[in-house]
Design an enzyme around this catalytic site. Structure first.
Site: not given
Lengths: 387, 141
Positions: A72, A180, A201, A238, A326
């Site tokens: 994405g 999403q 995917a 490819t 964190c």
């Protein structure tokens, strides 16, 4: 793994059995390069063509409007940079929202360094983009508007059709990051009227490392990767054959099952939101209550920190994710939560649960039972919490 | 379940020692801010120059909670002179190491301790030998 409860589907879904099975021959048996003239090459080419049709059908596009990519993030980078480079003579201005994925925001930043102008439009407290703000941001120099279809953290679904009306009226190219949404809710690129749409995917029970970009016929974009005629010259190299085949299968299954999937996760989502709000005080649901992905639950838990919550959930074999500083490598709290006006302390105590078809009501009940104890336990240790 | 932390860190996170407050503490130190994701509060009770009790409260990640817990363990029963030498490195070592991005948490533990000692000296009316150091200074040592 057995016994693991995955509430982190936005990050990755477990590939379906049929998806894995469809990929297998392209690992074990069919090995040709789809660009080769010989029979082995042609067998692989046919498999890619079929996958392209399956993916196109999922979003109501034509097969030649689909370009396969590796992620994405690549699809988003491809769109921003490719459109910027191809349309430089027309203008140099790009509009994005403040809550885009980093692959959009940082691609925009790279373009700024090259002399492009970027406008970042704000969102409201629910994470919604106001189409009027897009209208105001557009100038005579605008060549691209990029607004995500649904946010990856707070799950808010943006008014894409409405924004498209404004953008297309001005003859400007329109991109939406649909990572999403594709496979999670019905997506129709014609109805949305977008020129570009990113998808991946791994969010719809396909493999990782394979994704795609819808490019409306005639929309001008330069390739990011050059040096070959693959993907109609729009992405050299490819092809990731087994990934593409797997994504094709996943897309076909998603086309068939999307309504069923929504019905399944939405009930669980609403149950989880209701239980958390009933059982735990000082919590706030982030994102829009109605215009929300059917699989998204994101809560801020006051007085405690997200990584600690994730660790304790992990001890119960429950996987989730957090907007806490964190848990980020950059030690910065989520830019999405900050853009919707969540204070840094609450952003640091935010947990994202994303549901999927493998979750059950029992999973949600277990989480609803464990979570209040975890929150109590951490609050008892927190200097910010006074009973 | 795999975790980014050592067994000792996970033990101190899951079973933190000395959680709580000391109502009549001789020294209290608070360090950090919630915007950064950590606040550490340390309480000490001192008798005849010995730390007879230490407690903490922490808002923070697993490493921050484990560092606070370990720091209180390291100072309990020790003389103030010994405690003055307890550094973030000692806390990290006792924890069996911390991921690099979490060294900041052990620094907070050292600062919370220094701050509690300063408070103690102030209450006693004794000039404090402790000079509060910044995170950069501590990490550079």
């Amino acid at each position: 793994m057995e016994g693991i409860i995955n509430f982190d589907h936005a990050a990755a879904t477990r590939p379906l059995h049929d998806v894995a099975e469809s990929m297998k021959p392209y690992m074990l048996d069919v090995f040709g390069n789809p660009s080769s003239m010989h029979s082995e090459g042609q067998r692989v080419k046919e498999a890619i063509d079929e996958a392209r049709e399956q993916v196109a059908s999922l979003i109501n596009a034509s097969p030649e409007e689909i370009v396969f990519t590796a992620s994405g993030s690549e699809s988003n980078n491809f769109t921003l940079k490719g459109v910027a480079f191809a349309n430089r003579k027309k203008g140099d201005h790009i509009v994005v929202s403040a809550i885009e994925h980093f692959s959009v925001l940082q691609a925009a930043k790279s373009l700024e360094k090259l002399g492009y102008q970027v406008s970042q439009i704000p969102v409201d407290k629910d994470g919604l983009v106001d189409p009027d703000d897009v209208k105001k941001a557009i100038t005579d120099k605008t060549i691209l508007v990029s607004i995500m279809y649904a946010n990856h953290e707070v799950g808010t679904i943006e008014p894409i059709e409405e924004i498209a009306k404004i953008v297309k009226k001005r003859g400007i190219l329109f991109h939406s990051d649909g990572v999403q949404t594709v496979g999670t809710i019905p997506v129709d690129v014609k109805k949305l009227n977008v020129d570009f749409l990113s998808f991946a995917a791994q969010t719809f029970y396909g493999p990782k490392g394979v994704a795609g970009l819808y490019i409306k016929k005639g929309a001008r974009i330069d390739p990011l990767i050059v040096g070959g005629i693959q993907e109609g010259g729009r992405r050299a190299g490819t092809e990731n054959v087994m990934g593409i085949v797997g994504m094709g299968t996943a897309a076909e299954l998603a086309s068939k099952e999307v309504a069923k999937r929504i019905a399944h996760v939405q009930v669980l989502r609403d149950l989880l939101i209701q239980s958390i709000e009933e059982k735990i005080d000082h919590v706030c649901l982030h994102g829009h209550r109605e215009l929300r992905l059917p699989n998204n639950v994101n809560f801020g838990f006051e007085y405690i920190e997200g990584e600690s919550i994730l660790l304790l959930l992990g001890m119960e074999n429950i996987l989730a994710s957090s907007g806490s500083a964190c848990t980020s490598k950059a030690l910065k709290a989520s830019h999405v939560l900050s853009a919707i006006g969540v204070s840094p302390e609450i952003a640091n105590g935010s947990i994202l649960f994303t549901l999927g078809i493998d979750n059950t009501e029992a999973d949600v009940n277990l989480l609803s039972e464990k979570l209040p104890r975890i929150v109590d336990r951490l609050r008892a240790m927190s200097p910010l919490y006074q009973k | 379940m795999d975790s980014p932390y050592s067994e000792t860190v996970m033990d101190h996170f899951m079973n933190p020692r000395n959680v709580g407050e000391i109502k009549d503490a001789d020294g209290v130190g608070t360090i950090g801010n919630p915007a950064c994701g950590d606040i550490m509060q340390m309480f000490i009770k001192v008798e005849n120059d010995v730390i007879v009790d230490a407690k903490f409260k922490t808002f923070g990640c697993g490493a921050a909670i484990a560092s606070s817990s370990m720091a209180t363990e390291l100072i309990k029963g020790k003389s103030i002179n010994e405690v003055l030498k307890v550094t973030n490195k000692a806390v990290t070592k006792a924890l069996g190491g911390l991921p690099k991005v979490k060294r900041h948490c052990s620094v907070l533990a050292e600062q919370a301790l220094q701050s509690a000692l300063n408070d103690y000296y102030k209450k006693e009316g004794i000039p404090s030998p402790v000079k509060m150091k910044s995170e950069e200074e501590i990490l550079a040592e």
